[in-house]
Write a protein that holds these residues in place. Structure first.
Motif, PDB file in Angstrom:
ATOM      1  N   UNK A 177      31.556  49.496  58.497  1.00 42.73           N
ATOM      2  CA  UNK A 177      32.754  48.890  57.898  1.00 42.73           C
ATOM      3  C   UNK A 177      32.854  49.217  56.412  1.00 42.73           C
ATOM      4  N   UNK A 178      32.920  50.488  56.050  1.00 49.04           N
ATOM      5  CA  UNK A 178      32.927  50.836  54.620  1.00 49.04           C
ATOM      6  C   UNK A 178      34.131  50.298  53.859  1.00 49.04           C
ATOM      7  N   UNK A 179      35.302  50.233  54.500  1.00 45.93           N
ATOM      8  CA  UNK A 179      36.495  49.766  53.804  1.00 45.93           C
ATOM      9  C   UNK A 179      36.405  48.272  53.506  1.00 45.93           C
ATOM     10  N   UNK A 180      36.031  47.480  54.515  1.00 45.96           N
ATOM     11  CA  UNK A 180      35.917  46.032  54.306  1.00 45.96           C
ATOM     12  C   UNK A 180      34.767  45.735  53.354  1.00 45.96           C
ATOM     13  N   UNK A 181      33.685  46.490  53.455  1.00 47.07           N
ATOM     14  CA  UNK A 181      32.554  46.287  52.537  1.00 47.07           C
ATOM     15  C   UNK A 181      32.974  46.572  51.098  1.00 47.07           C
ATOM     16  N   UNK A 182      33.771  47.616  50.900  1.00 47.86           N
ATOM     17  CA  UNK A 182      34.260  47.933  49.551  1.00 47.86           C
ATOM     18  C   UNK A 182      35.212  46.853  49.060  1.00 47.86           C
ATOM     19  N   UNK A 183      36.053  46.344  49.957  1.00 51.36           N
ATOM     20  CA  UNK A 183      36.936  45.235  49.570  1.00 51.36           C
ATOM     21  C   UNK A 183      36.108  44.035  49.139  1.00 51.36           C
ATOM     22  N   UNK A 184      35.059  43.724  49.898  1.00 47.79           N
ATOM     23  CA  UNK A 184      34.195  42.596  49.545  1.00 47.79           C
ATOM     24  C   UNK A 184      33.578  42.804  48.166  1.00 47.79           C
ATOM     25  N   UNK A 185      33.164  44.028  47.873  1.00 47.56           N
ATOM     26  CA  UNK A 185      32.525  44.318  46.588  1.00 47.56           C
ATOM     27  C   UNK A 185      33.484  44.138  45.415  1.00 47.56           C
TER      28      UNK A 185
ATOM     29  N   UNK B 283      45.232  39.418  38.593  1.00 44.86           N
ATOM     30  CA  UNK B 283      45.120  37.971  38.439  1.00 44.86           C
ATOM     31  C   UNK B 283      43.763  37.455  38.030  1.00 44.86           C
ATOM     32  N   UNK B 284      42.690  38.063  38.563  1.00 43.34           N
ATOM     33  CA  UNK B 284      41.350  37.566  38.220  1.00 43.34           C
ATOM     34  C   UNK B 284      40.292  38.629  38.542  1.00 43.34           C
ATOM     35  N   UNK B 285      39.148  38.434  37.936  1.00 48.33           N
ATOM     36  CA  UNK B 285      38.033  39.364  38.096  1.00 48.33           C
ATOM     37  C   UNK B 285      37.406  39.201  39.471  1.00 48.33           C
ATOM     38  N   UNK B 286      37.017  40.314  40.076  1.00 55.17           N
ATOM     39  CA  UNK B 286      36.388  40.293  41.383  1.00 55.17           C
ATOM     40  C   UNK B 286      34.882  40.448  41.311  1.00 55.17           C
ATOM     41  N   UNK B 287      34.291  40.830  42.441  1.00 50.22           N
ATOM     42  CA  UNK B 287      32.850  41.035  42.591  1.00 50.22           C
ATOM     43  C   UNK B 287      32.047  39.805  42.178  1.00 50.22           C
ATOM     44  N   UNK B 288      32.436  38.661  42.757  1.00 42.33           N
ATOM     45  CA  UNK B 288      31.747  37.395  42.480  1.00 42.33           C
ATOM     46  C   UNK B 288      31.598  36.607  43.768  1.00 42.33           C
ATOM     47  N   UNK B 289      30.501  35.874  43.868  1.00 41.73           N
ATOM     48  CA  UNK B 289      30.293  34.933  44.962  1.00 41.73           C
ATOM     49  C   UNK B 289      30.598  33.525  44.480  1.00 41.73           C
TER      50      UNK B 289
ATOM     51  N   UNK C  74      41.822  27.914  43.243  1.00 41.87           N
ATOM     52  CA  UNK C  74      41.894  28.435  41.878  1.00 41.87           C
ATOM     53  C   UNK C  74      40.929  27.762  40.907  1.00 41.87           C
ATOM     54  N   UNK C  75      40.693  26.456  40.992  1.00 45.79           N
ATOM     55  CA  UNK C  75      39.679  25.891  40.095  1.00 45.79           C
ATOM     56  C   UNK C  75      38.314  26.554  40.255  1.00 45.79           C
ATOM     57  N   UNK C  76      37.949  26.887  41.483  1.00 49.74           N
ATOM     58  CA  UNK C  76      36.676  27.573  41.705  1.00 49.74           C
ATOM     59  C   UNK C  76      36.732  28.996  41.172  1.00 49.74           C
ATOM     60  N   UNK C  77      37.850  29.685  41.411  1.00 53.83           N
ATOM     61  CA  UNK C  77      37.989  31.056  40.920  1.00 53.83           C
ATOM     62  C   UNK C  77      37.950  31.092  39.394  1.00 53.83           C
TER      63      UNK C  77
END
Length: 585
Positions: free
Chosen positions: A53-61, A329-335, A369-372
């Protein structure tokens, strides 16, 4: 053209383009992707070495990843909550069939709210919230709809693919804007390609694309070139050495997993095409992309150590991936580890897209959004309730409540003492291996009290007490096909012939031609009975041969509400139709 007029037009065009750019910045596009029966472990990014699942994995990243996200144990309730931000029971949805997968038309969906803001709205794939007026996607806010019927292609409720058998996912007859159309190719390819066309067509205005794959739901059908990639793997190998439980797989489980992984890789390839289109159109940054699944896996396979699967309130049945990406809208690559659920998608999109949540009803979800935005959120202020049986909640069967890292699970009798429940500290025991009810009875009683209060409220919801009615003869849908998925009656009503069933309907006065289709041809020489409210009509049938399709014409009805009950009796046996078609003349 004089100078003043030319200058005015130039200024007007500049103002319009600036206004549009400003509106576009405030109104992000939304693509909501959900897959069907894809478990938490059916992704490479979740530690599965077998599925590609390279596409979904990249989206997750690139996304904000909500690692404590939950859905309902089965699909229709998940979709009702996703669309409305409300517990499914409030919407009238309590099951996947048996008349329990019809969402009341009074519910307000994400599509309706975004459409009111000028969005183009489209659904491609699975709806599963009612196949007749006024519960279809077109009745609930979608401008464009391309769907299959009922809970799955090839199921008895999907009358246009059922008889295709092991080819139901290929070259199907689908429902495009409420009309039957034949398509060529594999279902996931069709849904994705039509979603891409919708995106391209609406590139210059805000759009909401609900790409709702029916894969990898059964029947497990996949193009041969994808299956060949997995036919020789051992889906049970390579696990169990990282401290996480791994539940044994039978040979059938392993073969099912091979097909599921092939179906998931096909989805991944289709998402690559969709994401490429966003880049090509230059709208990637201003597009919110969400990826999630609707419940745990139907078959036993790798679930990242979680207990249970589809249908269960254990984590393997209700914990799902949730990735949200919005570059502008906001920064990614976060848990993010806060407790979240499908209920939260509508309130989150309300914040991001600028629409108001409905004020005339309870919205159970909370904005993410408060969590994000890394604002402080008290975990004890959030609960999540889950259950699944074929009817309303059964105390205390397959039922749970989470709050503050604790989870109470009931798989016991309605009058059981607290020590018959299960209590888990998910922060220290994410795999639900250690029942702490004996050492923490006060915490268990606290959660049970909250559960009891919520069940009491939900069990009295109007849409549950008075389920939605299919409306017949009002001109919006003619003819009307009533299918087995939305038929009520005996529990487990499916493709049986001799079974009690009916449809809850509201019928406009008029004259109708009616056709009855049976699962298999029935013996001739019997009587067809059709009951509606206080009216009962009986029709004699020919005495020789067999009958597959029966037709009666010129049935006159007054306006009425009630149970539409058809049955054919012959030779001491009673047959319930596979579907009923009603056409107002």
């Amino acid at each position: 053209m004089n100078f003043r007029l030319s200058a005015f037009l130039a200024f007007f065009c500049w103002m319009c383009s600036g206004s549009f750019a400003q509106q576009k910045a405030k109104s992000p596009n939304v693509i909501l992707i959900i897959t069907d029966d894809q478990g938490y472990g059916d992704l490479g990014t979740h530690g599965n070495p077998h599925v590609h699942t390279p596409t979904i994995d990249a989206l997750a990243a690139e996304s904000v990843r909500f690692v404590d996200f939950h859905v309902s144990p089965v699909c229709a309730p998940t979709r009702a909550s996703l669309m409305t931000g409300r517990y499914a029971l409030r919407t009238g949805v309590r099951d996947t069939y048996n008349g329990g997968a019809m969402m009341a038309s009074s519910e307000v969906t994400i599509a309706e709210l975004l459409k009111d803001k000028g969005y183009a709205t489209g659904i491609f794939g699975k709806w599963h919230l009612g196949d007749n007026y006024p519960m279809r996607p077109s009745d609930q806010g979608f401008d464009e709809s391309l769907i299959h019927l009922s809970g799955g292609m090839g199921q008895v409720g999907d009358i246009t693919t059922y008889y295709q058998g092991d080819r139901s996912y290929f070259d199907p007859v689908l429902w495009h804007n409420d009309r039957q159309e034949r398509y060529q190719g594999y279902c996931s390819d069709i849904f994705a390609s039509e979603a891409i066309k919708f995106v391209e067509k609406n590139r210059d205005r805000p759009f909401f694309t609900y790409l709702s794959f029916n894969a990898p739901h059964t029947p497990l059908q996949v193009p041969e070139e994808y299956y060949q990639k997995y036919k020789d793997i051992d889906p049970g190998a390579g696990f169990g050495r990282d401290g996480r439980p791994f539940y044994p797989m039978s040979d059938k489980d392993k073969e099912d997993a091979r097909k599921v992984y092939a179906m998931v890789e096909n989805i991944d390839d289709n998402l690559a095409k969709l994401f490429f289109k966003l880049k090509e159109l230059g709208i990637e940054d201003n597009t919110i992309v969400i990826f999630m699944t609707d419940n745990g896996p139907q078959q036993q396979r790798y679930v990242a150590g979680l207990k249970g699967r589809k249908g269960s309130v254990s984590q393997g049945g209700i914990k799902a991936p949730f990735f949200i990406k919005y570059p502008a809208g906001f920064e990614g690559n976060r848990d993010i580890s806060g407790l979240t659920a499908h209920l939260d998608v509508l309130p989150t999109l309300a914040d991001l897209c600028g629409f108001d949540e409905p004020k005339d009803r309870v919205i159970d979800g909370q904005s993410m959004m408060p969590l994000i935005e890394n604002r402080k959120v008290d975990p004890d202020q959030r609960s999540y309730f889950s259950y699944w049986t074929r009817k309303s909640p059964e105390l205390y069967q397959n039922i749970s409540l989470q709050r503050g890292g604790w989870k109470l699970v009931g798989n016991t009798a309605y009058d059981a003492e607290i020590d018959a429940f299960e209590l888990y500290d998910l922060d220290s025991d994410p795999y639900e291996e250690h029942n702490l009810v004996a050492t923490k009875p006060s915490k268990a009683k606290e959660l049970k009290g909250e559960m009891d209060e919520l069940v009491e409220v939900l069990a009295q919801e109007e849409n549950l007490l008075h389920p939605p009615l299919i409306q017949i003869g009002y001109g919006v849908e003619n003819p009307v096909f009533l299918n087995r998925n939305d038929a009520s009656g005996e529990r487990g009503i499916w493709d049986q012939e001799d079974i009690y069933g009916y449809w809850r309907v509201e019928v406009a006065a008029g004259v109708y031609d009616i056709r009855f289709k049976f699962v298999k041809p029935v013996p001739a020489g019997g009587k067809m009975t059709l009951e509606l409210g206080t009216q009962a009509l009986v029709f004699d049938e020919p005495s020789t041969g067999t009958i597959e399709l029966m037709e009666v014409k010129g049935v006159r009805w007054g306006a009425s509400q009630g149970d539409l009950l058809p049955f054919y009796t012959v030779g001491g046996k009673r047959y319930f139709p596979f579907w009923v078609e009603l056409e107002k003349k």
